[in-house]
Scaffold this active site. Structure first.
Site, PDB file in Angstrom:
ATOM      1  N   GLU A 173       0.828  -1.231   0.000  1.00 40.32           N
ATOM      2  CA  GLU A 173       0.000   0.000   0.000  1.00 40.32           C
ATOM      3  C   GLU A 173       0.851   1.266   0.000  1.00 40.32           C
ATOM      4  OE1 GLU A 173      -3.036  -0.215   3.062  1.00 40.32           O
ATOM      5  OE2 GLU A 173      -4.073  -1.811   1.986  1.00 40.32           O
ATOM      6  N   GLU A 292      -5.457  -8.406  -0.347  1.00 41.54           N
ATOM      7  CA  GLU A 292      -6.184  -8.083   0.891  1.00 41.54           C
ATOM      8  C   GLU A 292      -7.640  -7.871   0.512  1.00 41.54           C
ATOM      9  OE1 GLU A 292      -4.770  -5.164   3.716  1.00 41.54           O
ATOM     10  OE2 GLU A 292      -2.684  -5.555   3.158  1.00 41.54           O
TER      11      GLU A 292
END
Ligand code: AHR
Length: 505
Positions: A173, A292
């Site tokens: 991320e 995720e």
């Protein structure tokens, strides 16, 4: 209620089911590792300190792949802290989750756990506070056979053979301002490509994952992917996607349709990646690693975060969401979406495995149990075999605040050409009514019969599983399923997830 129908044809395939679709995620966060997978003082702990009750549930869940060690945690992690004699390992601050990391579990312990669990490891590299050199070092420790300093260190630490990890995430991320070492798309794209090239110089056939956006609602979504891939397209194999879903302002209709968002997200990332590929005149097609995804009551977590903590706890209880029936139906729907995109989404990790937004919950010194969301995952992992079929669904629609008109049902099917089994996975999003479904099966040639049929539904949608009542919500044999003249008929209860396996004969 108007009946719905599902058209299936064994010749209309999407792609083979990728076993890596049934991945999970173990982050050094909250109680996922400590008192989750690892608790040396637990009555079920084995000689390595791993909870065997959790290992057994992990196998039962059908997990194939586990991403490790983060998550946001990895962006400040020094992998060297977690190797060698445990007594010499430093305690460090984990800035991502404002806690202390004891490093009692590191790479060698985790790889031992993964071996016991029978899962492949997807290893995430720290591209937040570190870069190419540390990535090469950890790769050398993990995968280099012998003679080099770090391969010999691994051998001294007890593992003679290289671990042979195939999949490496190039950071986590990195578009998120919350990420330690957050970067612009340009900065990250350059770092990702240089790290990828260096890793490939060491081992050419690694499978490398560039960070996509941390969510499709990020202001830089798609622009981030485009710019990162302008740099890294030829050097990587996957671009990652992350998505978490929750009901917003009590809007259950939209929540039940979360898979609509996931479909759109995947299509958008594919379109963005393919357009970069076209601009670069590349014949290569990138895959998506949806590494995720889950239901996460994120707003509640963010509200609790508003007061900055001054404490540095070890393995605190963080985001231990307790899932209900609706959450399980949504998770079943998200698995349908992932399977539907099996031509491009070839790896996916439900976040996370134990305690932290997880299908498995534990109490320190106490029991481990299956949350509601455990069940659709375990059944899908077991029953999705062979090829994913492109289905033709005719279903009534309903109105959602977030997505407009949406079909009441969502479905996917798999067909195992070798054994002949056909499995249908279907969600009914109607909040009060059952929906009848018919599935003509003549295209399969041989007669099929119902081998097993499971439904997860409940009169009380808020029912959960707890330590005291761990099997309050479980799938039940689907009551209203029959075959007549080569047509499968099923009546799907309101807010339900159903799997029906058909076999020859
Ligand atoms: O899974 C929890 C967190 O969600 C991960 O650490 C991070 O990558 C994401 O934002």
């Amino acid at each position: 209620m108007h009946p719905a129908s599902l058209g299936l044809d064994p010749a209309r395939t999407v792609a083979p089911v990728s076993r890596r679709t049934f991945g999970s995620f173990v982050e050094h966060m909250g109680r996922c590792v400590y008192t989750g997978i690892y608790e040396p003082t637990h009555p079920t702990a084995d000689a390595d300190g791993f909870r065997q009750d959790v290992l057994a549930l992990t196998r039962e869940l059908g997990v194939t792949l586990v991403r490790y060690p983060g998550g946001n945690f990895v962006s400040g992690y020094r992998w060297e802290d977690g190797v060698g004699p445990v007594a010499d390992r430093p305690v460090r601050r984990d800035l991502a989750w404002h806690s202390l990391e004891t490093n009692e579990v590191g790479i060698d312990e985790f790889m031992r756990w993964a071996d016991k669990a029978g899962v492949e490891v997807m290893y995430a590299l720290n591209l937040g506070t570190r870069g190419v050199e540390a990535a090469l070092d950890v790769h050398e420790y993990l995968n280099h056979p012998d003679r080099t300093r770090l391969a010999e260190l691994r051998r001294t630490n007890g593992t003679d053979k290289p671990y042979g990890i195939r999949m490496f995430c190039l950071g986590n991320e990195m578009d998120g301002p919350w990420q330690t070492g957050h970067k612009t798309a340009h900065e990250y794209g350059r770092l990702a490509v240089e790290t990828a090239r260096a890793l490939r110089a060491a081992e050419p056939d690694l499978e490398l994952i560039a960070c996509g956006s941390s969510g499709s609602s990020m202001p830089t979504f798609a622009a981030w992917e485009a710019e990162v891939l302008e740099h890294a397209y030829e050097a990587v194999d996957y671009i990652s996607a992350h998505a978490y879903y929750e009901p917003v302002d009590g809007d259950i209709g939209s929540f039940l349709a979360s898979a609509v968002d996931m479909d759109h997200f995947v299509n958008s990332v594919v379109a963005t990646a393919d357009s970069v590929g076209a601009r670069l005149k590349s014949s290569k097609r990138l895959q998506i690693s949806f590494d995720e995804w889950n239901v996460w009551y994120l707003r509640e977590f963010q509200a609790r975060q508003e007061t900055a903590s001054t404490e540095w706890p070890i393995a605190p209880r963080v985001i231990e969401d307790c899932y209900n029936v609706t959450d399980a139906v949504v998770v079943g729907g998200l698995l349908i979406s992932l399977l539907r995109h099996s031509d491009r989404v070839t790896a996916a990790c439900q976040a996370q495995l134990v305690n932290v937004i997880a299908p498995i919950r534990t109490e320190p010194g106490g029991p481990a149990w299956r949350q509601t969301i455990f069940h659709p995952f375990a059944l899908t992992a077991r029953l999705a075999q062979g090829n994913v079929l492109r289905v033709e669904l005719q279903a009534p629609t309903y109105h959602t605040k977030r997505f407009g008109e949406v079909p009441l049902l969502d479905a996917v099917a798999t067909h195992d050409p070798a054994g002949g089994d056909v499995t249908v996975f279907v969600v009914n999003r109607h909040q009060t009514d059952a929906v009848p479904l018919s599935v003509p099966l003549s295209a399969f040639g041989t007669p099929l019969r119902v081998a097993e049929a499971w439904t997860l539904a409940d009169a009380d949608l808020s029912a959960t599983n707890t330590a005291a009542d761990p099997d309050r919500v479980v799938p039940h044999p689907a009551g209203d399923v029959s075959m007549a003249d080569g047509v499968l008929h099923a009546t799907l209860p309101a807010v339900s997830w159903t799997a029906i396996r058909l076999t020859r004969g």
